[in-house]
Design a protein around this motif. Structure first.
Motif, PDB file in Angstrom:
ATOM      1  N   GLY A  36      71.142  59.721  55.901  1.00 39.96           N
ATOM      2  CA  GLY A  36      71.274  59.410  54.482  1.00 39.96           C
ATOM      3  C   GLY A  36      72.106  60.444  53.756  1.00 39.96           C
ATOM      4  O   GLY A  36      72.489  60.260  52.594  1.00 39.96           O
ATOM      5  N   GLY A  37      72.400  61.564  54.428  1.00 38.99           N
ATOM      6  CA  GLY A  37      73.239  62.601  53.850  1.00 38.99           C
ATOM      7  C   GLY A  37      74.704  62.199  53.862  1.00 38.99           C
ATOM      8  O   GLY A  37      75.085  61.196  54.477  1.00 38.99           O
ATOM      9  N   PRO A  38      75.560  62.983  53.208  1.00 35.30           N
ATOM     10  CA  PRO A  38      76.969  62.589  53.060  1.00 35.30           C
ATOM     11  C   PRO A  38      77.697  62.406  54.392  1.00 35.30           C
ATOM     12  O   PRO A  38      78.492  61.473  54.531  1.00 35.30           O
ATOM     13  N   ASP A  39      77.451  63.264  55.362  1.00 33.53           N
ATOM     14  CA  ASP A  39      78.191  63.198  56.623  1.00 33.53           C
ATOM     15  C   ASP A  39      77.878  61.923  57.397  1.00 33.53           C
ATOM     16  O   ASP A  39      78.786  61.205  57.850  1.00 33.53           O
ATOM     17  N   SER A  40      76.598  61.626  57.560  1.00 36.88           N
ATOM     18  CA  SER A  40      76.221  60.441  58.337  1.00 36.88           C
ATOM     19  C   SER A  40      76.540  59.149  57.590  1.00 36.88           C
ATOM     20  O   SER A  40      76.874  58.130  58.203  1.00 36.88           O
ATOM     21  N   VAL A  41      76.455  59.168  56.252  1.00 35.56           N
ATOM     22  CA  VAL A  41      76.821  57.985  55.468  1.00 35.56           C
ATOM     23  C   VAL A  41      78.322  57.710  55.622  1.00 35.56           C
ATOM     24  O   VAL A  41      78.742  56.560  55.824  1.00 35.56           O
ATOM     25  N   PHE A  42      79.120  58.769  55.541  1.00 38.57           N
ATOM     26  CA  PHE A  42      80.566  58.604  55.726  1.00 38.57           C
ATOM     27  C   PHE A  42      80.868  58.079  57.129  1.00 38.57           C
ATOM     28  O   PHE A  42      81.724  57.204  57.306  1.00 38.57           O
ATOM     29  N   LEU A  43      80.187  58.616  58.137  1.00 38.58           N
ATOM     30  CA  LEU A  43      80.390  58.152  59.513  1.00 38.58           C
ATOM     31  C   LEU A  43      80.070  56.664  59.633  1.00 38.58           C
ATOM     32  O   LEU A  43      80.821  55.904  60.271  1.00 38.58           O
ATOM     33  N   LEU A  44      78.988  56.242  59.012  1.00 35.56           N
ATOM     34  CA  LEU A  44      78.602  54.832  59.077  1.00 35.56           C
ATOM     35  C   LEU A  44      79.688  53.948  58.455  1.00 35.56           C
ATOM     36  O   LEU A  44      80.078  52.929  59.034  1.00 35.56           O
ATOM     37  N   TYR A  45      80.170  54.337  57.262  1.00 35.94           N
ATOM     38  CA  TYR A  45      81.208  53.553  56.598  1.00 35.94           C
ATOM     39  C   TYR A  45      82.504  53.541  57.416  1.00 35.94           C
ATOM     40  O   TYR A  45      83.164  52.498  57.541  1.00 35.94           O
ATOM     41  N   ALA A  46      82.871  54.701  57.982  1.00 34.47           N
ATOM     42  CA  ALA A  46      84.110  54.771  58.762  1.00 34.47           C
ATOM     43  C   ALA A  46      84.029  53.875  59.989  1.00 34.47           C
ATOM     44  O   ALA A  46      84.958  53.106  60.278  1.00 34.47           O
ATOM     45  N   LEU A  47      82.931  53.954  60.717  1.00 38.13           N
ATOM     46  CA  LEU A  47      82.787  53.144  61.925  1.00 38.13           C
ATOM     47  C   LEU A  47      82.657  51.664  61.587  1.00 38.13           C
ATOM     48  O   LEU A  47      83.103  50.802  62.355  1.00 38.13           O
ATOM     49  N   ASP A  48      82.064  51.368  60.435  1.00 39.65           N
ATOM     50  CA  ASP A  48      81.984  49.976  60.004  1.00 39.65           C
ATOM     51  C   ASP A  48      83.384  49.435  59.693  1.00 39.65           C
ATOM     52  O   ASP A  48      83.694  48.274  59.962  1.00 39.65           O
ATOM     53  N   MET A  49      84.246  50.308  59.174  1.00 40.94           N
ATOM     54  CA  MET A  49      85.615  49.913  58.836  1.00 40.94           C
ATOM     55  C   MET A  49      86.437  49.612  60.100  1.00 40.94           C
ATOM     56  O   MET A  49      87.276  48.715  60.107  1.00 40.94           O
ATOM     57  N   PHE A  50      86.177  50.357  61.193  1.00 36.37           N
ATOM     58  CA  PHE A  50      86.991  50.220  62.405  1.00 36.37           C
ATOM     59  C   PHE A  50      86.431  49.230  63.422  1.00 36.37           C
ATOM     60  O   PHE A  50      87.097  48.942  64.412  1.00 36.37           O
ATOM     61  N   LYS A  51      85.235  48.700  63.196  1.00 35.32           N
ATOM     62  CA  LYS A  51      84.563  47.957  64.268  1.00 35.32           C
ATOM     63  C   LYS A  51      85.299  46.686  64.673  1.00 35.32           C
ATOM     64  O   LYS A  51      85.284  46.301  65.848  1.00 35.32           O
ATOM     65  N   GLU A  52      85.958  46.037  63.737  1.00 35.42           N
ATOM     66  CA  GLU A  52      86.682  44.810  64.075  1.00 35.42           C
ATOM     67  C   GLU A  52      87.923  45.123  64.909  1.00 35.42           C
ATOM     68  O   GLU A  52      88.187  44.491  65.934  1.00 35.42           O
ATOM     69  N   SER A  53      88.684  46.132  64.474  1.00 31.51           N
ATOM     70  CA  SER A  53      89.934  46.441  65.178  1.00 31.51           C
ATOM     71  C   SER A  53      89.698  47.095  66.539  1.00 31.51           C
ATOM     72  O   SER A  53      90.472  46.886  67.477  1.00 31.51           O
ATOM     73  N   LEU A  54      88.616  47.861  66.660  1.00 30.67           N
ATOM     74  CA  LEU A  54      88.339  48.538  67.926  1.00 30.67           C
ATOM     75  C   LEU A  54      87.365  47.764  68.811  1.00 30.67           C
ATOM     76  O   LEU A  54      87.151  48.133  69.969  1.00 30.67           O
ATOM     77  N   GLY A  55      86.761  46.730  68.270  1.00 36.98           N
ATOM     78  CA  GLY A  55      85.982  45.805  69.084  1.00 36.98           C
ATOM     79  C   GLY A  55      84.631  46.292  69.552  1.00 36.98           C
ATOM     80  O   GLY A  55      84.233  46.073  70.700  1.00 36.98           O
ATOM     81  N   TYR A  56      83.877  46.965  68.688  1.00 39.53           N
ATOM     82  CA  TYR A  56      82.511  47.383  69.047  1.00 39.53           C
ATOM     83  C   TYR A  56      81.522  46.860  68.014  1.00 39.53           C
ATOM     84  O   TYR A  56      81.911  46.432  66.915  1.00 39.53           O
TER      85      TYR A  56
END
Length: 366
Positions: free
Chosen positions: A26-46
């Protein structure tokens, strides 16, 4: 954000068809990681999942963090799991710090959840493991965390391995954010209006890492604003050096070592031995890597080994011979006939007891 995507691709952190489990505090680092990976999931296929660990500390604040994390995942339509652990209990039972107990339980929860996801994926494929049945754990360590780790290990007296910091990928754990700084993460969250919570214990400078984060690193940045990136780059270089010396030691052990089990020696345990005449001509650092490789080959964990144990073994092989040394995990080292001999014993076999037993054996033989 493109830098993070390129870092993932450069280090081959994920493959198409993977499932990624984000450790979400819930802290800034893990929240940012979640948003970043959510952004790339379609293009990277996971596919993406998240887990939040409630450590049984911080009371209402921890409850708030858990609720925030759950709501965030619900809004992003990311599968979410919450896990409750008792860090104070483990710390009391094991005599360790609360911080270390929480870390151990957190990673245990990550691994348990990861396996659960993999089991479900395997079940879907009829019990057959496929390229789509792998789950990885993504944690939010970034460049400043890397610098903190290196500095922490430096003051603790770590060698090359400790100073090489955290790897982009180790086992099932991946660190997609090691190429970006904390200020980058905070600015992106602010620019995009993304909320997060703050763990008040991260502000407590009685914890070593917090002290390094809030006082030591800022002081170094006054000397050089790029201190974190330079430290992280040095860690990368040292990781390459660690890998090189490790491979060198492996080749040396392949060439010269002999491994015998208890059935061959007529005694309990396993034994590995190595001639040391040539080894003693190499620098101490190389000798240490060879000793590490010997320990690995005999099947003993390296977790509780420290520099003092390797120094003691080095003194052993530079001594007059016919000497004995007790080591962690019921191991022993002997220096006989110009060979270093490591054994796994059923019990700790002190040199005093060894001499007594040798004397008893000679008496019975006579």
């Amino acid at each position: 954000m493109l830098e993070i995507r390129n870092y993932i691709l450069e280090h081959r952190l994920v493959e198409k068809g993977d499932d990624i489990l984000v450790g979400l505090s819930g802290g800034p680092d893990s929240v940012f990681l979640l948003y970043a990976l959510d952004m790339f999931k379609e293009s990277l296929g996971y596919s993406l999942h998240a887990v939040h660990v409630h450590h049984g500390i911080r009371g209402e604040e921890a409850d708030r963090d858990m609720k925030f994390s759950e709501e965030l995942c619900n809004n992003l339509e990311i599968p979410f799991k919450k896990v409750f652990v008792d860090a104070p209990k483990l710390a009391g039972e094991k005599g360790m710090s609360l911080e270390e107990a929480a870390r151990i339980l957190r990673y245990e929860a990550f691994e348990t959840t990861r396996k659960e996801i993999e089991d479900k994926l395997t079940a879907v494929t009829g019990g057959q493991e496929t390229e789509n049945s792998r789950c990885l754990i993504a944690v939010a360590h970034h460049m400043d965390d890397q610098a903190e780790t290196v500095l922490h290990n430096l003051v603790r007296g770590s060698g090359i391995r400790g100073l090489s910091g955290m790897e982009p990928k180790r086992g099932f754990i991946i660190r997609p954010l090691l190429s970006v700084k904390r200020e980058y993460i905070l600015s992106k969250l602010k620019d995009n209006g993304i909320p997060y919570v703050i763990d008040s214990t991260n502000l407590d400078t009685r914890y070593t890492r917090n002290h390094i984060r809030s006082e030591i690193l800022p002081g170094l940045r006054e000397i050089n604003p790029e201190a974190s990136s330079h430290i992280a780059r040095t860690a990368d270089i040292l990781r390459e050096a660690d890998d090189f010396f490790g491979r060198l030691a492996s080749m040396y052990v392949d060439k010269y070592a002999e491994i015998r089990n208890g059935e061959m020696t007529g005694q309990e345990g396993t034994e590995i031995s190595l001639p040391v005449t040539e080894l003693k001509t190499y620098p101490e650092l190389v000798r240490q890597y060879v000793m590490i490789e010997l320990i690995r080959r005999i099947g003993t964990p390296l977790k509780d080994w420290g520099a003092v144990h390797f120094r003691d073994m080095d003194k052993l092989i530079h001594g007059p011979g016919n000497a004995h040394l007790d080591l962690p995990y019921k191991m022993s080292a002997d220096y006989r006939k110009k060979r270093l001999i490591l054994r796994i014993n059923q019990e700790i076999f002190s040199i005093k007891r060894r001499k007594n037993n040798d004397g008893a054996s000679k008496s019975s033989d006579s």
